[in-house]
Design an enzyme around this catalytic site. Structure first.
Site, PDB file in Angstrom:
ATOM      1  N   PHE A  23       0.837  -1.201   0.000  1.00  0.00           N
ATOM      2  CA  PHE A  23       0.000   0.000   0.000  1.00  0.00           C
ATOM      3  C   PHE A  23       0.874   1.254   0.000  1.00  0.00           C
ATOM      4  O   PHE A  23       1.790   1.381   0.822  1.00  0.00           O
ATOM      5  CB  PHE A  23      -0.897  -0.009   1.245  1.00  0.00           C
ATOM      6  CG  PHE A  23      -1.961   1.057   1.252  1.00  0.00           C
ATOM      7  CD1 PHE A  23      -3.026   0.994   0.376  1.00  0.00           C
ATOM      8  CD2 PHE A  23      -1.886   2.117   2.139  1.00  0.00           C
ATOM      9  CE1 PHE A  23      -4.013   1.971   0.387  1.00  0.00           C
ATOM     10  CE2 PHE A  23      -2.860   3.102   2.165  1.00  0.00           C
ATOM     11  CZ  PHE A  23      -3.925   3.016   1.278  1.00  0.00           C
ATOM     12  N   SER A  91       3.553  -6.894   2.364  1.00  0.00           N
ATOM     13  CA  SER A  91       2.666  -6.032   3.150  1.00  0.00           C
ATOM     14  C   SER A  91       1.217  -6.129   2.665  1.00  0.00           C
ATOM     15  O   SER A  91       0.639  -7.208   2.649  1.00  0.00           O
ATOM     16  CB  SER A  91       3.186  -4.585   3.098  1.00  0.00           C
ATOM     17  OG  SER A  91       2.520  -3.775   4.031  1.00  0.00           O
ATOM     18  N   MET A  92       0.617  -5.009   2.255  1.00  0.00           N
ATOM     19  CA  MET A  92      -0.739  -5.058   1.712  1.00  0.00           C
ATOM     20  C   MET A  92      -0.810  -5.963   0.483  1.00  0.00           C
ATOM     21  O   MET A  92      -1.834  -6.579   0.199  1.00  0.00           O
ATOM     22  CB  MET A  92      -1.204  -3.646   1.372  1.00  0.00           C
ATOM     23  CG  MET A  92      -2.473  -3.560   0.538  1.00  0.00           C
ATOM     24  SD  MET A  92      -2.078  -3.364  -1.223  1.00  0.00           S
ATOM     25  CE  MET A  92      -3.546  -2.517  -1.792  1.00  0.00           C
ATOM     26  N   ASP A 192       9.916  -4.608  12.778  1.00  0.00           N
ATOM     27  CA  ASP A 192       9.048  -4.028  11.753  1.00  0.00           C
ATOM     28  C   ASP A 192       8.329  -2.843  12.377  1.00  0.00           C
ATOM     29  O   ASP A 192       7.551  -3.008  13.313  1.00  0.00           O
ATOM     30  CB  ASP A 192       8.049  -5.084  11.272  1.00  0.00           C
ATOM     31  CG  ASP A 192       7.168  -4.618  10.129  1.00  0.00           C
ATOM     32  OD1 ASP A 192       6.953  -3.389   9.997  1.00  0.00           O
ATOM     33  OD2 ASP A 192       6.668  -5.473   9.376  1.00  0.00           O
ATOM     34  N   HIS A 222      10.423  -3.203   7.571  1.00  0.00           N
ATOM     35  CA  HIS A 222       9.203  -3.664   6.909  1.00  0.00           C
ATOM     36  C   HIS A 222       9.398  -4.018   5.431  1.00  0.00           C
ATOM     37  O   HIS A 222       8.968  -5.075   4.970  1.00  0.00           O
ATOM     38  CB  HIS A 222       8.102  -2.602   7.052  1.00  0.00           C
ATOM     39  CG  HIS A 222       6.787  -3.036   6.500  1.00  0.00           C
ATOM     40  ND1 HIS A 222       6.072  -4.094   7.026  1.00  0.00           N
ATOM     41  CD2 HIS A 222       6.050  -2.570   5.445  1.00  0.00           C
ATOM     42  CE1 HIS A 222       4.959  -4.255   6.340  1.00  0.00           C
ATOM     43  NE2 HIS A 222       4.924  -3.354   5.374  1.00  0.00           N
TER      44      HIS A 222
END
Length: 245
Positions: A23, A91-92, A192, A222
């Site tokens: 994202f 991630s997203m 993270d 991250h």
């Protein structure tokens, strides 16, 4: 910053890998990984998700269904030309991968997740919606990278309406994690600053996959695909793909 595709070669040409960014991020976060796999013969696709790669305001205009729809479109193209297909998500992008896998587990050979996102603590979608009514942009959460001077070329602000749509997708997907039955490999950064470890724990416990393994990353933040542990991700993902091809 755009969609990227590279045909494979040799014995691995018919094995496809789709790599999905996070994202407010961009394909740049997945490109080195994709190039690593392509150099070893795999056919790779790195999509630019709707609302990304332009202006942060555009991410406030996207409905969450457009993200998995884009991934599914590119996935179906790979399924037509390849004998085995894997999806990798950061991630997203990991949450989007899981969403797609709830419907495509039988067609996929495996999924690989890096610091995947499935929820945001204490911020349900309804709260995000209220925030988005009076604040369209918030501070950026991008470039959480330990290596100095490295960027994922993402947005420098966080579109609040886009966050609301993201949380709706994650809520929908989390309820259906049991439908994910494909072999799963997950990488998790111990340090993270973007997502808590609860995301990894929820996914590992919730998916219906019989085969699932988790690898800890001790020297990355991250965006681990661009960080010090990138080679660990690249090499272990290659071994995972080989073992399921």
């Amino acid at each position: 910053m755009k969609d990227w595709h590279a045909e494979g070669h040799g014995a691995n040409k018919k094995i496809g890998v789709l790599l999905v960014h996070g994202f407010t991020g961009s394909p740049a976060s997945m490109r080195p990984w994709a190039e690593y796999l392509n150099q070893r013969g795999y056919t790779v696709t790195v999509p630019l998700l709707p609302g990304h790669g332009t202006n942060p305001k555009d991410l406030n205009l996207v409905k969450w269904q457009e993200w998995p729809a884009k991934v599914e479109n590119d996935l179906n193209a790979l399924l037509q030309s390849c004998e085995k297909v894997f999806i990798c998500g950061l991630s997203m992008g990991g949450g989007t991968t899981l969403n797609v896998a709830t419907r495509y587990s039988k067609q996929l050979a495996g999924i690989i997740l890096v610091n995947p996102m499935i929820h945001v603590k204490f911020i349900p979608a309804q709260v995000a919606w209220v925030i988005s009514r009076f604040q369209k942009m918030r501070d950026s959460v991008g470039d959480d990278i330990k290596r100095p001077g490295i960027t994922e070329y993402g947005y420098d602000s966080l579109p609040a309406v886009g966050v609301y749509e993201l949380l709706k997708m994650l809520t929908y997907t989390r309820k259906r994690l049991h439908d994910v039955t494909v072999p799963l490999q997950l990488f998790h950064s111990v340090e993270d600053h973007t997502l808590p470890v609860s995301n990894t724990e929820i996914i590992m416990q919730g998916v219906g996959s019989r085969e699932k393994n988790r690898i800890e990353l001790v020297n990355s933040y991250h965006v681990a695909t661009l960080d010090y542990d990138a080679e660990i991700i690249f090499e272990n993902s290659r071994l995972f793909i080989e073992s399921h091809s």
